[in-house]
Design an enzyme around this catalytic site. Structure first.
Site, short mmCIF file in Angstrom:
data_model
loop_
_atom_site.label_atom_id
_atom_site.label_comp_id
_atom_site.label_asym_id
_atom_site.label_seq_id
_atom_site.Cartn_x
_atom_site.Cartn_y
_atom_site.Cartn_z
N GLY A 9 1.21 -1.47 0.33
CA GLY A 9 0.16 0.07 0.18
C GLY A 9 1.06 1.00 0.15
N ILE A 14 -1.26 6.34 3.95
CA ILE A 14 -0.07 5.99 4.77
C ILE A 14 0.98 5.26 4.46
CG2 ILE A 14 -0.03 4.37 7.29
CD1 ILE A 14 -3.02 4.95 8.61
N ASP A 48 -1.86 -8.12 -6.06
CA ASP A 48 -3.66 -8.00 -5.69
C ASP A 48 -3.81 -8.62 -4.69
OD1 ASP A 48 -6.79 -8.44 -5.99
OD2 ASP A 48 -6.78 -8.21 -7.80
N GLY A 74 -4.77 -1.81 2.10
CA GLY A 74 -6.34 -2.30 3.00
C GLY A 74 -7.10 -1.19 1.74
N TYR A 154 -15.87 -4.69 7.79
CA TYR A 154 -14.63 -3.86 7.53
C TYR A 154 -14.09 -3.93 9.11
CZ TYR A 154 -11.34 0.11 8.09
OH TYR A 154 -10.47 0.46 7.77
N LYS A 158 -10.52 -6.13 10.79
CA LYS A 158 -9.77 -4.97 11.30
C LYS A 158 -9.38 -6.26 12.42
CE LYS A 158 -8.23 -2.12 8.54
NZ LYS A 158 -6.70 -2.26 7.86
#
Length: 254
Positions: A9, A14, A48, A74, A154, A158
């Site tokens: 990411g 971030i 991916d 994410g 979601y 997490k």
């Protein structure tokens, strides 16, 4: 000590800020992302995280050894539920397990979770069942079976990251490898609007002061990759500017 650090990411938010800070500190950055980062990266490998075979292929392309993995990639709660659980948990797990053999002794694994996953203790039984699943195609039927389809997906994804991190505190200790989760509150990234439009709508209004900057989170990620953080293992570190504490106070004093 200059390190080789893997960041998923790294193209935005971030992840991009983490790459910037670590690269500026003299480290070598290996980026895994669907989109190619524009800067602060020494090597880019497309990936991916929703496809197990693609993850295996991407990992095979990294020929070196790394001192840290920052699992920051994410997807937000506005994408389909099966994609949320595949990327946010299954992909993270597969990538980490495959990449672990390419880590130096004493390496760090940092998993980006969220304050949205703070209720993991209430869902341990279901999370343990999730951890038994290996086939990504079983993700959606599992979510449907346990009524976890919707905004709650979601949060659940997490929660899985947090608990899986804790469970693996001793997995690689013979090699001195530590693992930790980092749970930010809302952060001013390109996907903040997705959170405000979904799970945040069910909560008390969010003051601007509790919307964090990517730089603040990235600095903690960078610290967790450092030798100074080598005694932090199997922990979930909340970095939310006090948001959780304020909400807890309201819960127990009203």
């Amino acid at each position: 000590m200059q390190k080789t650090i893997i960041i998923t990411g790294a193209a935005s938010g971030i992840g991009a800020e983490t790459a910037k800070q670590l690269k500026s500190a003299g480290h070598t950055i290996i980026a895994f992302d669907r989109n190619e980062p524009k800067e602060f990266v020494d090597e880019y490998i497309p990936i991916d995280l929703s496809e197990k075979s693609n993850i295996k292929e991407a990992v095979s392309k990294f020929k070196g050894k790394a001192h840290a993995i920052c699992n920051i990639a994410g997807v937000p709660p506005t994408v389909p539920p099966d994609l949320q659980i595949k990327v946010n948990f299954f992909g993270l797990r597969t990538f980490t397990e495959l990449m672990a053999v390419k880590l130096h002794e004493g390496a760090s694994i940092v998993n980006l979770a969220s304050v949205a996953g703070g209720l993991w203790k209430q869902n341990i039984e279901v999370l343990n069942k999730l951890f038994e699943i290996e086939n990504y195609d079983d993700a959606l039927p599992f979510l449907e079976e346990h009524n976890l389809v919707g905004d709650i997906t979601y949060n659940f994804s997490k929660e899985a990251v947090v608990l899986w991190t804790l469970y693996n505190a001793s997995t690689w200790t013979e090699r001195g490898i530590t693992i930790k989760a980092l749970s930010p509150g809302p952060v001013k990234t390109p996907i903040l609007k997705d959170f405000l439009a979904t799970i945040a709508k069910k909560q008390v209004s969010l003051p601007e002061s509790f919307k964090g900057e990517p730089e603040k989170i990235a600095s903690v990620v960078a610290f967790l990759c450092s030798d100074e953080a080598s005694w932090i293992n199997g922990q979930n570190i909340v970095v939310d500017g006090g948001l959780s504490a304020v909400r807890m106070k309201k819960q127990f004093t009203t």
